[in-house]
Scaffold this active site. Structure first.
Site, short mmCIF file in Angstrom:
data_model
loop_
_atom_site.label_atom_id
_atom_site.label_comp_id
_atom_site.label_asym_id
_atom_site.label_seq_id
_atom_site.Cartn_x
_atom_site.Cartn_y
_atom_site.Cartn_z
N CYS A 1 0.85 -1.19 0.00
CA CYS A 1 0.00 0.00 0.00
C CYS A 1 0.89 1.24 0.00
O CYS A 1 2.11 1.15 0.08
CB CYS A 1 -0.93 0.01 1.22
N CYS B 1 3.47 1.72 2.75
CA CYS B 1 4.75 1.03 2.59
C CYS B 1 5.74 1.92 1.85
O CYS B 1 6.93 1.97 2.19
CB CYS B 1 4.56 -0.28 1.82
N ASP C 1 10.29 28.61 -29.34
CA ASP C 1 11.47 28.99 -30.10
C ASP C 1 11.13 28.77 -31.57
O ASP C 1 10.13 28.12 -31.88
CB ASP C 1 12.66 28.13 -29.68
N ASP D 1 14.68 23.84 -28.53
CA ASP D 1 15.54 22.70 -28.86
C ASP D 1 17.01 22.97 -28.69
O ASP D 1 17.79 22.05 -28.56
CB ASP D 1 15.29 22.26 -30.31
N ASP E 1 18.43 27.68 -25.52
CA ASP E 1 17.12 27.63 -24.87
C ASP E 1 17.19 27.07 -23.45
O ASP E 1 16.20 27.13 -22.72
CB ASP E 1 16.15 26.77 -25.69
#
Length: 812
Positions: free
Chosen positions: A110, A113, A515, A710, A714
């Site tokens: 559970c 735990c 971007d 990317d 950035d």
């Protein structure tokens, strides 16, 4: 089998059986008795056996072995072997003393735990971080190897009654099968016992209104006792073990009230049977044991299903590969491959590692990694990702990355980190649940006291109902179940969630910053016209430009780096994020980048008349110049906007998400792209600091901002946004700074991710409302005597199950 106790008159070592040297005083207390040891080694091993609860090693040995390997229990050897650097290479990451590992935890039943393990391990000196995913039972451990060893952490987990092993997909599948098998056996025992005891109870109830003799009634009670005992001692054992584990750590876990209810009801029934007085509750004991086990079994299956995507990713790699050496083909385990090996991949086979195609051309299916359903064409020089599927023709590949360095390993690692990190709502629910159990125990005492003085005959079973009916499990499951299901769905669509808070925050985003290059556009720039401004030829300018950009990861730099095969040998390269690159060549300092960046060393600004590309819209310009040479060239670069960009922007606007375009490219180019895509807010010529300032201004205005980019430039903005998304083809630094990675490279998945996050948030609220509402309704009904114990057991099981099943709706 008997315990071997050496003759004390011979002063033999209790551990190894050898004589204890005169004057030696090495003692260890074993089962409340002081035992003599012959040396510090035996003393240390014996103390470790005691500390790790392995006393069966002494209890059940028939003689002291003379073999050294038999003098250390197998369990202890297994823990210590994980400290080996050779073994840790297969599952441990990190450099120096700071290390990270993924573990499997056995014994988790559970959310309490999970909380107990995290709290216990984080207290160890040297542990930097430890998180457990309840859905998959996987744990993420980060520790300082100079302060403690991995075996110390594994022993600490063993000390509180759980077992941890390095993560292995095969072992995880085996453990899940073992867990299901044990659960089914317990359900079978409790179900058969319940049916038999219920039939006997029916006869007893009918006997109260008939002429059944007292002897027959007592016989039926004994029959119920005999049948119910295996149910309590075997089927219910899982509740007692978990409760005892919690109580040993002075914690009130979720199995404490359940165990208390079963144990007290069974003990009272046994007493009533032995004394032939009072009521028996064997029917209630067996019934709510069966219903609780049934509910947990269904919940367990739902958990396994929710974490299925991560397990499927781990199992993508094949077990063997065809290695080619000196023209000979040999099938070898993937684990034996080395960097530089040539591997043959036949049609229908899975790529065994990351590498580069050296021979052949084919199509490769990368859908399980990127979510892209269409196969991708691969030819000589193209990269292959381990775990993808070769479709058409044979390919020969050179192995470039293995083990933890592969793309698949990094994806699994980031996904595991996201699922083990807990968002705010999950941590809040865990804290509430831990106090909730204590509240229930106090409430049970109050309910018993009230009914004992009002109607003593009703006090016992009403208290049982209160103990059983409450369900803190549903409260703790509300967030992790939904989070795991949503993460799995997005991963299957090529959207990798790398932080636990990402989806919770994404659901509240009202402003998105894009971007341009490599994000709204493909980033596959190609050179157009080259305008010569100085006394160097076009070939010399291109050689110099390619030499300056040879080490860059930015799409602009990559496009320029391939313009000349004979790159100039430029030294002392220095990149300025968002501006360009500087280097030294043949005694002169050269720069390539923005006009302002180059003008600083060219001696004067470039006039509009000299900038022959001025006014051409949709074309990016990169400038080249030297400290002594002055202005040398202007290189035009063109890019293509992704075809789905306009639809994605329109969809985001429909979702009430404002969009801004920030780019380091020229304002003219940026404004044209923004106008074509319907973006109202756009700024060109933005350095990383400018982007970050704009982001912070939005945040200070109360906006929840997401950033998608990317490039290396950035990374600061990605780190500063409340939630950030990096493109799958972007730089590693950008991906490391981001909360999510768009592996599919399809912007269409961005609105889908936001909608999924909002659905997840809605389902979490529904789960919380159900868990709280159920308890607010069920507790008063149980305390007032309306709900019997067997119905309380059903209610508790159904409550947890509803939360998990509601979360699984996210997978559709």
């Amino acid at each position: 089998m008997t315990e071997h106790i050496p003759d004390s008159s011979q002063h033999s070592c209790f551990h190894c059986g050898l004589p204890v040297p005169p004057g030696a005083h090495y003692e260890v207390v074993i089962e409340d008795q002081s035992r003599d040891m012959c040396c510090t080694g035996c003393q240390a091993v014996a103390q470790a056996i005691v500390d790790n609860g392995l006393l069966d090693f002494y209890r059940f040995r028939t003689e002291v072995s003379s073999r050294p390997e038999d003098l250390v229990p197998e369990q202890l050897r297994e823990l210590q072997v994980y400290d080996s650097d050779e073994l840790q290479r297969s599952f441990v990451r990190g450099e120096g003393s700071i290390r990270e590992a993924s573990l499997i935890l056995e014994g988790i039943v559970c959310a309490a735990c999970v909380w107990l393990n995290e709290r216990h391990v984080k207290q160890l000196p040297g542990v930097i971080d430890f998180r457990v995913n309840y859905s998959t039972h996987r744990a993420s451990l980060k520790w300082d190897n100079e302060q403690l060893k991995l075996s110390d952490v594994l022993k600490a987990i063993t000390d509180i009654g759980y077992h941890a092993h390095p993560f292995d997909p095969g072992r995880l599948e085996s453990l899940q099968k073992k867990e299901r098998s044990a659960a089914l056996r317990r359900i079978a025992v409790s179900g058969l016992g319940m049916m038999q005891v219920m039939m006997i109870s029916l006869a007893l109830y009918m006997g109260e209104y008939s002429d059944m003799s007292a002897g027959m009634q007592q016989f039926l009670r004994w029959a119920s006792f005999i049948i119910a005992t295996p149910v309590v001692l075997y089927a219910s054992r899982v509740f007692f073990v978990s409760a005892w584990r919690d109580l040993r750590r002075r914690q009130a876990g979720m199995d404490v009230p359940v165990s208390l209810a079963i144990g007290v009801a069974y003990a009272a029934s046994v007493w009533a049977t032995l004394s032939n007085s009072g009521e028996v509750y064997f029917d209630s004991v067996t019934m709510f044991t069966f219903f609780l086990l049934g509910g947990r079994f269904l919940e367990m299956n739902a958990r396994h299903k929710a974490g299925q995507v991560a397990e499927e990713l781990v199992r993508l790699l094949p077990a063997t590969a065809v290695r080619v050496r000196d023209g000979e083909q040999e099938t070898v385990p993937v684990g034996e491959l080395e960097l530089g090996d040539q591997v043959l991949i036949r049609p229908g086979e899975t790529v065994p590692a990351d590498g580069e195609v050296t021979d052949g051309s084919s199509s490769v299916n990368e859908s399980l990694l990127t979510g892209e359903s269409l196969p991708l064409a691969k030819k000589v020089g193209d990269e292959l990702i381990g775990g993808t599927l070769n479709i058409e023709s044979p390919l020969t590949m050179r192995v470039n990355k293995l083990g933890d360095s592969t793309v698949l390993a990094s994806i699994v690692r980031l996904l595991d980190r996201a699922q083990t990190e807990k968002p705010y709502l999950a941590m809040l629910a865990d804290r509430i649940a831990s106090w909730f159990v204590l509240f229930i125990l106090l409430l049970a005492v109050a309910v018993f006291s009230f009914w004992y003085f009002r109607e003593p005959g009703e006090a016992f079973w009403i208290t049982l109902s209160v103990l059983v009916v409450t369900c803190p499990c549903a409260l703790s499951l509300a967030t992790p179940a939904a989070l795991t299901a949503a993460t799995g769905l997005l991963t299957s669509k090529g959207v990798l969630t790398t932080r636990g808070h990402a989806l919770e925050t994404l659901a509240n985003v009202d402003h998105l910053i894009f971007d341009k290059t490599g994000t709204l556009t493909f980033g596959h720039l190609h050179a157009g016209q080259v305008h010569i401004l100085g006394d160097k030829s076009e070939a010399e300018c291109l050689q110099l430009a390619a030499g300056l950009e040879r080490a860059t990861e930015h799409p602009v730099g990559k496009a320029i780096a391939v313009l000349s095969e004979n790159k100039a040998d430029v030294s002392r390269l220095l990149a300025e994020s968002g501006r360009g690159v500087q280097g030294e060549y043949q005694g002169d300092i050269y720069r390539i980048g923005t006009a302002d960046f180059v003008a600083e060393i060219a001696g004067k600004a470039l006039s509009e008349a000299d900038d022959r590309s001025h006014g051409q819209e949709g074309v990016s310009r990169v400038y080249l110049g030297g400290q002594q040479s002055g202005w040398l060239a202007v290189i035009e670069l063109a890019d293509q906007v992704r075809p789905e960009s306009a639809d994605v922007i329109a969809e985001l606007h429909d979702m009430q998400v404002d969009v801004t375009l920030l780019s380091g490219d020229s304002p003219a180019v940026v404004n044209k792209v923004a106008a074509d895509l319907g973006i109202a807010h756009a700024r060109g010529g933005q350095l990383p600091d400018n982007k970050l300032d704009y982001l912070r201004d939005l945040q200070q205005s109360g906006h929840v901002v997401a950033m998608i980019g990317d490039g290396v430039n950035d990374a600061p903005v990605l780190a500063g946004a409340q939630v950030s998304v990096a493109m799958g083809s972007g730089s590693q630094l950008a991906q490391a700074s981001a909360d999510m990675v768009l592996l599919s490279e399809s912007l269409e998945q961005l609105p889908f991710a936001i909608r999924t996050a909002r659905r997840m948030q809605s389902i979490i609220r529904q789960n919380f409302a159900w868990a709280i509402g159920y308890n607010l309704l069920a507790i008063p009904l149980a305390a007032s005597g309306i709900i019997p114990p067997w119905l309380a057991a059903i209610g508790m099981s159904v409550s947890s199950l509803i939360v998990v099943l509601n979360a699984l709706r996210l997978k559709r």
